[in-house]
Scaffold this motif. Structure first.
Motif, PDB file in Angstrom:
ATOM      1  N   SER A  26     -12.771  69.326 -63.109  1.00 12.14           N
ATOM      2  CA  SER A  26     -14.154  69.669 -62.799  1.00 12.14           C
ATOM      3  C   SER A  26     -15.110  68.645 -63.402  1.00 12.14           C
ATOM      4  O   SER A  26     -14.720  67.800 -64.214  1.00 12.14           O
ATOM      5  N   GLU A  27     -16.354  68.734 -63.035  1.00 14.47           N
ATOM      6  CA  GLU A  27     -17.346  67.747 -63.414  1.00 14.47           C
ATOM      7  C   GLU A  27     -17.544  67.668 -64.930  1.00 14.47           C
ATOM      8  O   GLU A  27     -17.429  68.659 -65.652  1.00 14.47           O
ATOM      9  N   LEU A  28     -17.863  66.479 -65.389  1.00 17.52           N
ATOM     10  CA  LEU A  28     -18.163  66.237 -66.793  1.00 17.52           C
ATOM     11  C   LEU A  28     -19.651  66.349 -67.072  1.00 17.52           C
ATOM     12  O   LEU A  28     -20.074  66.679 -68.184  1.00 17.52           O
ATOM     13  N   LEU A  29     -20.428  66.092 -66.033  1.00 17.46           N
ATOM     14  CA  LEU A  29     -21.873  65.987 -66.186  1.00 17.46           C
ATOM     15  C   LEU A  29     -22.511  66.163 -64.820  1.00 17.46           C
ATOM     16  O   LEU A  29     -21.971  65.704 -63.823  1.00 17.46           O
ATOM     17  N   ARG A  30     -23.647  66.825 -64.783  1.00 17.92           N
ATOM     18  CA  ARG A  30     -24.399  66.948 -63.533  1.00 17.92           C
ATOM     19  C   ARG A  30     -25.882  66.948 -63.856  1.00 17.92           C
ATOM     20  O   ARG A  30     -26.314  67.547 -64.849  1.00 17.92           O
ATOM     21  N   LEU A  44     -30.338  68.253 -66.700  1.00 16.52           N
ATOM     22  CA  LEU A  44     -29.065  67.697 -67.121  1.00 16.52           C
ATOM     23  C   LEU A  44     -28.192  68.800 -67.700  1.00 16.52           C
ATOM     24  O   LEU A  44     -28.646  69.603 -68.522  1.00 16.52           O
ATOM     25  N   ARG A  45     -26.935  68.835 -67.239  1.00  9.65           N
ATOM     26  CA  ARG A  45     -25.974  69.794 -67.780  1.00  9.65           C
ATOM     27  C   ARG A  45     -24.665  69.061 -68.054  1.00  9.65           C
ATOM     28  O   ARG A  45     -24.036  68.537 -67.147  1.00  9.65           O
ATOM     29  N   LEU A  51     -28.011  74.039 -69.684  1.00  9.75           N
ATOM     30  CA  LEU A  51     -28.894  73.184 -68.898  1.00  9.75           C
ATOM     31  C   LEU A  51     -30.090  72.756 -69.742  1.00  9.75           C
ATOM     32  O   LEU A  51     -30.719  73.585 -70.395  1.00  9.75           O
ATOM     33  N   SER A  52     -30.380  71.466 -69.723  1.00 12.97           N
ATOM     34  CA  SER A  52     -31.595  70.972 -70.370  1.00 12.97           C
ATOM     35  C   SER A  52     -32.546  70.457 -69.303  1.00 12.97           C
ATOM     36  O   SER A  52     -32.131  69.820 -68.338  1.00 12.97           O
ATOM     37  N   VAL A  53     -33.830  70.760 -69.471  1.00  8.13           N
ATOM     38  CA  VAL A  53     -34.859  70.325 -68.536  1.00  8.13           C
ATOM     39  C   VAL A  53     -35.970  69.664 -69.338  1.00  8.13           C
ATOM     40  O   VAL A  53     -36.474  70.244 -70.306  1.00  8.13           O
ATOM     41  N   CYS A  56     -40.046  63.680 -67.349  1.00  9.64           N
ATOM     42  CA  CYS A  56     -39.705  62.254 -67.314  1.00  9.64           C
ATOM     43  C   CYS A  56     -40.863  61.390 -67.803  1.00  9.64           C
ATOM     44  O   CYS A  56     -40.680  60.203 -68.080  1.00  9.64           O
ATOM     45  N   GLY A  57     -42.059  61.979 -67.872  1.00 10.49           N
ATOM     46  CA  GLY A  57     -43.222  61.242 -68.333  1.00 10.49           C
ATOM     47  C   GLY A  57     -43.484  60.006 -67.498  1.00 10.49           C
ATOM     48  O   GLY A  57     -43.321  59.999 -66.276  1.00 10.49           O
ATOM     49  N   ALA A  58     -43.848  58.921 -68.190  1.00 14.00           N
ATOM     50  CA  ALA A  58     -44.194  57.681 -67.501  1.00 14.00           C
ATOM     51  C   ALA A  58     -42.968  56.901 -67.043  1.00 14.00           C
ATOM     52  O   ALA A  58     -43.096  55.874 -66.376  1.00 14.00           O
ATOM     53  N   LEU A  59     -41.758  57.397 -67.379  1.00  9.70           N
ATOM     54  CA  LEU A  59     -40.541  56.696 -66.973  1.00  9.70           C
ATOM     55  C   LEU A  59     -40.323  56.747 -65.472  1.00  9.70           C
ATOM     56  O   LEU A  59     -39.648  55.886 -64.908  1.00  9.70           O
ATOM     57  N   VAL A  60     -40.846  57.779 -64.821  1.00  9.01           N
ATOM     58  CA  VAL A  60     -40.643  57.951 -63.375  1.00  9.01           C
ATOM     59  C   VAL A  60     -41.994  57.973 -62.673  1.00  9.01           C
ATOM     60  O   VAL A  60     -42.821  58.857 -62.913  1.00  9.01           O
ATOM     61  N   THR A  61     -42.211  56.986 -61.817  1.00  7.90           N
ATOM     62  CA  THR A  61     -43.448  56.910 -61.042  1.00  7.90           C
ATOM     63  C   THR A  61     -43.196  56.876 -59.539  1.00  7.90           C
ATOM     64  O   THR A  61     -44.112  57.067 -58.749  1.00  7.90           O
ATOM     65  N   ASP A  62     -41.946  56.623 -59.157  1.00  5.78           N
ATOM     66  CA  ASP A  62     -41.586  56.575 -57.744  1.00  5.78           C
ATOM     67  C   ASP A  62     -40.074  56.775 -57.632  1.00  5.78           C
ATOM     68  O   ASP A  62     -39.393  57.015 -58.638  1.00  5.78           O
ATOM     69  N   LEU A  63     -39.568  56.674 -56.408  1.00  2.06           N
ATOM     70  CA  LEU A  63     -38.148  56.965 -56.203  1.00  2.06           C
ATOM     71  C   LEU A  63     -37.257  55.941 -56.912  1.00  2.06           C
ATOM     72  O   LEU A  63     -36.221  56.303 -57.476  1.00  2.06           O
ATOM     73  N   ARG A  64     -37.642  54.672 -56.917  1.00  2.00           N
ATOM     74  CA  ARG A  64     -36.804  53.662 -57.568  1.00  2.00           C
ATOM     75  C   ARG A  64     -36.704  53.920 -59.071  1.00  2.00           C
ATOM     76  O   ARG A  64     -35.613  53.841 -59.642  1.00  2.00           O
ATOM     77  N   THR A  65     -37.826  54.229 -59.722  1.00  2.00           N
ATOM     78  CA  THR A  65     -37.768  54.504 -61.161  1.00  2.00           C
ATOM     79  C   THR A  65     -37.022  55.808 -61.431  1.00  2.00           C
ATOM     80  O   THR A  65     -36.394  55.962 -62.484  1.00  2.00           O
ATOM     81  N   ALA A  66     -37.062  56.738 -60.487  1.00  4.99           N
ATOM     82  CA  ALA A  66     -36.276  57.973 -60.634  1.00  4.99           C
ATOM     83  C   ALA A  66     -34.784  57.667 -60.593  1.00  4.99           C
ATOM     84  O   ALA A  66     -33.996  58.229 -61.371  1.00  4.99           O
ATOM     85  N   ILE A  67     -34.378  56.770 -59.709  1.00  2.00           N
ATOM     86  CA  ILE A  67     -32.974  56.365 -59.627  1.00  2.00           C
ATOM     87  C   ILE A  67     -32.555  55.723 -60.949  1.00  2.00           C
ATOM     88  O   ILE A  67     -31.487  56.023 -61.507  1.00  2.00           O
ATOM     89  N   GLU A  68     -33.395  54.818 -61.460  1.00  2.00           N
ATOM     90  CA  GLU A  68     -33.061  54.122 -62.703  1.00  2.00           C
ATOM     91  C   GLU A  68     -32.959  55.094 -63.875  1.00  2.00           C
ATOM     92  O   GLU A  68     -32.049  54.990 -64.705  1.00  2.00           O
ATOM     93  N   HIS A  69     -33.860  56.072 -63.933  1.00  5.96           N
ATOM     94  CA  HIS A  69     -33.830  57.052 -65.020  1.00  5.96           C
ATOM     95  C   HIS A  69     -32.577  57.920 -64.917  1.00  5.96           C
ATOM     96  O   HIS A  69     -31.926  58.223 -65.934  1.00  5.96           O
ATOM     97  N   ALA A  70     -32.212  58.315 -63.701  1.00  5.23           N
ATOM     98  CA  ALA A  70     -30.998  59.116 -63.503  1.00  5.23           C
ATOM     99  C   ALA A  70     -29.765  58.321 -63.922  1.00  5.23           C
ATOM    100  O   ALA A  70     -28.871  58.842 -64.602  1.00  5.23           O
ATOM    101  N   LEU A  71     -29.708  57.053 -63.524  1.00  5.05           N
ATOM    102  CA  LEU A  71     -28.564  56.208 -63.864  1.00  5.05           C
ATOM    103  C   LEU A  71     -28.476  55.995 -65.373  1.00  5.05           C
ATOM    104  O   LEU A  71     -27.391  56.100 -65.971  1.00  5.05           O
ATOM    105  N   ASP A  72     -29.600  55.703 -66.011  1.00  7.72           N
ATOM    106  CA  ASP A  72     -29.613  55.524 -67.464  1.00  7.72           C
ATOM    107  C   ASP A  72     -29.141  56.794 -68.174  1.00  7.72           C
ATOM    108  O   ASP A  72     -28.391  56.720 -69.166  1.00  7.72           O
ATOM    109  N   SER A  73     -29.552  57.948 -67.672  1.00  3.90           N
ATOM    110  CA  SER A  73     -29.178  59.216 -68.291  1.00  3.90           C
ATOM    111  C   SER A  73     -27.674  59.438 -68.210  1.00  3.90           C
ATOM    112  O   SER A  73     -27.039  59.848 -69.186  1.00  3.90           O
TER     113      SER A  73
END
Length: 387
Positions: A26-30, A44-45, A51-53, A56-73
């Motif tokens: 089963s999954e390690l992270l989602r 993040l779980r 589950l933690s919620v 994102c603050g100023a880290l996410v301003t558009d879809l590309r920065t959302a992708i980068e934040h998700a990947l970094d996480s």
């Protein structure tokens, strides 16, 4: 720390990700980044944790920065040296990509040629591929295509009634949300041993329906692009082609203006003049919001009727994705509209978002399935690594 796989699911309004062990398990992270345009949040779980919620603050301003934040996480939570493969949900594979494919420079270039057919999704998926290459350049990446699931449909469900020379130039039906339908088919096999004649309603910000016979796509509501079918959060669904000509010729709108109307200003948002978010519309007291919800329900039940005809009857109706899983009012409305077909929904089970919500003894089984495109991507990666 075992070797692990990362599945990235970049949608038109959110980024989801999940990590799985390379071997079965089963999954390690989602997690995911949502509400990108309005107070973005990271959910993040990790295995064994709650589950933690968080904002994102100023880290996410558009879809590309959302992708980068998700990947970094994801990479910060697990040992990145143990990452062996990354799989991407890619909305449009065109006619050439009908199975999971290694994302080489040539493949990515070919996929970029399809951006005009999925402008909300394809550029975001390509951005995710680029970001992964920057963060983990030695890790192979694979594309899993929403269109691929529908490649086995009968030919007459893949064509338009247009001149043959246009079909030869790629003007044809493809269908979308294939990874979601593949997961629904997998769940039906696990629960029921097959599913027989099933209609799956993937109802979210993007929405479509698919008719499956024994887990194989027979017909679907979307066509050449993710614009067609039922109305969505900001997309209109099926539209008289003459209306497009009228916008261009009589109202003098430019192609870019028409594209903006079709992809960003129509659907539930256009009907309600308030929001494309179903939960906000259900909570609204404005009559335009109620009308938008009713229009959506009517559109869905019409497509269910059409797909039932394509199958010659229905054994199972499945609701999945955000609205399908979490909006009992919408499911109840669709069920009532389809009562003539034999759909009977149990109110208590429906309100509880149970796995099955039909009245005992009902002629048609009605199920709710949690969408898991990430799990299907991981399954494909495991199959590739084992081959």
């Amino acid at each position: 720390m075992p070797e692990w796989l990362l599945a990235l699911n970049v949608g038109s309004s959110s980024v989801k990700f999940a990590a799985f062990p390379r071997a079965a398990g089963s999954e390690l992270l989602r997690g995911g980044v949502s509400s990108i345009d309005d107070q973005p949040q990271l959910r993040l779980r990790r295995v064994g944790e709650g589950l933690s919620v968080g904002s994102c603050g100023a880290l996410v301003t558009d879809l590309r920065t959302a992708i980068e934040h998700a990947l970094d996480s994801a990479l910060s939570c697990l040992d990145r040296s143990k990452l062996v493969a990354v799989g991407h949900r890619i909305v449009h594979g065109g006619a050439d990509f009908t199975r999971p494919t290694l994302l080489t420079t040539e493949t990515v270039e070919a996929l970029s040629q399809l951006e005009r057919l999925a402008p909300l999704h394809q550029p975001a998926s390509l951005a995710a591929i680029d970001l992964v290459a920057r963060h983990a350049p030695d890790v192979p990446q694979w594309g899993c295509f929403d269109t691929a699931f529908h490649a086995a449909q009968p030919r007459f469900n893949q064509v338009f009634a247009l001149p043959a020379e246009l079909a030869a130039r790629g003007v044809r039906r493809f269908g979308f949300h294939g990874l979601s339908y593949e997961h629904a088919a997998q769940v039906m096999r696990q629960r029921y041993g097959g599913g027989g004649r099933a209609i799956v309603a993937h109802l979210g910000a993007g929405a479509s329906l698919c008719a499956l016979r024994d887990g194989v796509s027979v017909a679907t509501t979307m066509g050449m692009t993710p614009l067609g079918g039922i109305p969505m959060a900001t997309r209109p669904g099926d539209l008289d082609p003459g209306a497009i000509l009228y916008l261009l010729e009589e109202l003098g709108m430019s192609i870019s203006e028409v594209r903006d109307v079709l992809y960003r200003r129509s659907g539930l948002l256009g009907l309600s003049s308030e929001s494309g978010d179903m939960q906000r519309l259900l909570a609204s007291a404005r009559p335009q919001a109620a009308e938008a919800v009713s229009f959506f329900i009517e559109s869905v039940q019409r497509e269910i009727a059409s797909l039932a005809a394509a199958l010659g009857g229905v054994d199972t109706l499945v609701f999945t994705a955000g609205v399908g899983e979490h909006a009992p009012v919408v499911r109840a409305g669709i069920g009532a509209a389809c009562a003539w077909l034999g759909v009977r929904i149990d109110s208590a089970l429906n309100e509880a978002n149970a796995d099955e919500i039909h009245v005992p003894g009902s002629a048609i089984r009605v199920a709710v399935v949690r969408a898991d495109e990430e799990g299907i991507i991981a399954k494909h990666l495991r199959d590739i690594l084992l081959s």
